[in-house]
Every structure is written in C-alpha cells, then in structure tokens.
Design a protein around this motif. Structure first.
Motif, PDB file in Angstrom:
ATOM      1  N   ASN A 163       0.823  -1.200   0.000  1.00 44.11           N
ATOM      2  CA  ASN A 163       0.000   0.000   0.000  1.00 44.11           C
ATOM      3  C   ASN A 163       0.858   1.250   0.000  1.00 44.11           C
ATOM      4  O   ASN A 163       1.896   1.309   0.666  1.00 44.11           O
ATOM      5  CB  ASN A 163      -0.914   0.015   1.227  1.00 44.11           C
ATOM      6  N   THR A 164       0.406   2.248  -0.743  1.00 47.05           N
ATOM      7  CA  THR A 164       1.055   3.546  -0.782  1.00 47.05           C
ATOM      8  C   THR A 164       0.019   4.607  -0.425  1.00 47.05           C
ATOM      9  O   THR A 164      -1.146   4.290  -0.174  1.00 47.05           O
ATOM     10  CB  THR A 164       1.631   3.822  -2.178  1.00 47.05           C
ATOM     11  N   ILE A 165       0.418   5.872  -0.427  1.00 47.68           N
ATOM     12  CA  ILE A 165      -0.511   6.955  -0.129  1.00 47.68           C
ATOM     13  C   ILE A 165      -0.675   7.817  -1.371  1.00 47.68           C
ATOM     14  O   ILE A 165       0.298   8.306  -1.938  1.00 47.68           O
ATOM     15  CB  ILE A 165      -0.018   7.793   1.061  1.00 47.68           C
ATOM     16  N   GLY A 166      -1.933   7.959  -1.803  1.00 45.60           N
ATOM     17  CA  GLY A 166      -2.251   8.777  -2.957  1.00 45.60           C
ATOM     18  C   GLY A 166      -2.773  10.141  -2.552  1.00 45.60           C
ATOM     19  O   GLY A 166      -3.023  10.411  -1.372  1.00 45.60           O
ATOM     20  N   TYR A 167      -2.960  10.996  -3.546  1.00 47.48           N
ATOM     21  CA  TYR A 167      -3.363  12.382  -3.300  1.00 47.48           C
ATOM     22  C   TYR A 167      -4.326  12.823  -4.394  1.00 47.48           C
ATOM     23  O   TYR A 167      -4.145  12.488  -5.569  1.00 47.48           O
ATOM     24  CB  TYR A 167      -2.124  13.273  -3.303  1.00 47.48           C
ATOM     25  N   ALA A 168      -5.373  13.558  -4.003  1.00 49.28           N
ATOM     26  CA  ALA A 168      -6.344  14.068  -4.966  1.00 49.28           C
ATOM     27  C   ALA A 168      -6.835  15.437  -4.502  1.00 49.28           C
ATOM     28  O   ALA A 168      -6.772  15.772  -3.316  1.00 49.28           O
ATOM     29  CB  ALA A 168      -7.520  13.103  -5.103  1.00 49.28           C
ATOM     30  N   THR A 169      -7.335  16.220  -5.448  1.00 49.24           N
ATOM     31  CA  THR A 169      -7.844  17.557  -5.144  1.00 49.24           C
ATOM     32  C   THR A 169      -9.237  17.717  -5.742  1.00 49.24           C
ATOM     33  O   THR A 169      -9.615  17.020  -6.697  1.00 49.24           O
ATOM     34  CB  THR A 169      -6.931  18.654  -5.701  1.00 49.24           C
TER      35      THR A 169
END
Length: 241
Positions: A163-169
């Motif tokens: 698992n990784t950490i994603g980012y969204a706006t």
C-alpha cells in the motif's frame, strides 16, 4: 475536530470513529462523541444514515470537517468480503447538520442509500488500481481552484500487496482529480535493519500548518501507519511533511 464556536463549550472536541461489534467484529458502525476538554468523553452514539449500497460490508475511517455551516464526512466503504477478508474499498461522502444524522451524497446529485461513491479505484495496473480508502481531507481556502485536498490509502493491482498513499484535489469535495503516482511510498527494503515503514503505508492523517508558507516543507503535515516488509515489525506511526 475542535469546534471554537460560542455555545459549543461543552462539546468543544468532536470525534468520529469506526466501532465494531458482533461476532468477530463483523458489524461496523461510525460512532460520534464530544468532550469539553478532549480527555473525558461521557458517551458515544452511533451515526445514522451511513448505509450506502457501496458499503454493505463495512463503513470505516471517517474524515470529518466543519465548513462553518455543516459537517462534511469522507469515509471508506467496503461492499464485498471473501473468506473473511474485506474486498476492495471505495470512498463515500456525506453531510450533516449535527454530526450525528448524515445524508450520503454523490457528484450526480443522488442522496441516501442510492447515492454512489465519490472516489473509486483507478483500475488497471496503477498504484491505486485495486482499492482506495482511509481518506484524510483538509480544506485549504488559500487555493480557490481546488480547496479540498485528500490523501488516501491506495492498494495496487496485486490486491494490497504494497500500500502507498495517494493524493487528490477537488473544487467541491465530490468530484476529484488524482495524482498519477503515489505521493508517498514505503521506505527502501534494501536496508538492514528494515525501516519500520518499508512494507506498507496506511491510514494517512493530514493537517495544514498555515503558519508555514505553502511552498515550504511543513505546510502540509502527514501522520501515517507503517509496517516493515514481510511484517517484520508491528505497525508504527510515522510522520512526514
């Protein structure tokens, strides 16, 4: 959250969390509690309205903000289970006037149990192709184009092998634009001893430090759960900026 409004002194600190009950903890409910000092929590009550069709197995990991008018919640939802293991997660959204009674909404304008998730796995072989969950949302009013920013736990096409950490706006908190790569990856597993976060990164919790300019490290603060490759160590909490 910390509610600094006049008249909220007895409920200054407000907390939402996943509570489990039943045999093996199979029944999942989002709970709410409030406290005057952040230490003594007199009672917890179950939130209502959080029964989406896309979360028939579990709703978990709520991220709640108060925008000055209403409470906004983003949450993880799981609809399938196989062999006692939860399936892929998606992210839903709900609103509330009191923090207890919630109405689920989606970008298409649907409400209630028939509303859809607002953030889905990307599909394919990407880092978040299998699962997206554990959202952490902040409101950045200095960014008028996309004030809502979300970090989330991402599972790849190998079904959460790493698992990784994603980012969204988002401009409205409902329709999201995601980064094409994870913004935070596990540490190298080629080091001995293994770093505590060389296996998986999960459960991000983000804040903004407005005393630090947006172009400097320390403006965004991130706490996360990490474990070592091959589960060589128990989960620990890490910090990044």
């Amino acid at each position: 959250i910390v509610d600094k409004r006049v008249g909220e002194e007895s409920r200054r600190y407000k907390m939402w969390f996943e509570g489990r009950s039943g045999v093996g903890g199979l029944v999942s409910t989002i709970m709410f509690g409030s406290s005057a000092d952040g230490t003594s929590w007199p009672a917890f009550v179950p939130c209502t309205g959080l029964n989406p069709s896309f979360g028939q197995v579990r709703v978990a990991d709520p991220s709640v903000l108060f925008d000055g008018v209403k409470y906004r919640m983003w949450f993880e939802a799981i609809a399938t289970t196989t062999g006692g293991k939860d399936g892929a997660a998606v992210i839903g959204y709900a609103e509330s006037n009191d923090g207890i009674a919630w109405v689920i909404k989606d970008a298409a304008g649907n409400t209630g149990a028939g509303a859809g998730a607002v953030f889905l796995p990307a599909g394919g072989s990407g880092f978040d192709g299998y699962s997206v969950g554990s959202p952490s949302v902040v409101m950045d009013l200095s960014d008028t184009a996309a004030p809502w920013k979300m970090w989330y736990e991402a599972g790849n096409e190998s079904q959460d092998v790493q698992n990784t950490i994603g980012y969204a706006t988002s401009q409205d908190g409902l329709t999201w634009s995601r980064a094409t790569k994870p913004v935070f990856r596990p540490s190298s597993d080629a080091r001995i001893p293994l770093p505590f976060d060389s296996g998986d990164l999960e459960h991000p919790c983000a804040l903004i430090d407005f005393s630090v300019p947006a172009n400097l490290d320390g403006h965004f603060l991130l706490w996360y759960t990490g474990d070592a490759e091959g589960s060589a160590t128990p989960n620990r909490i890490g910090f990044a900026r």
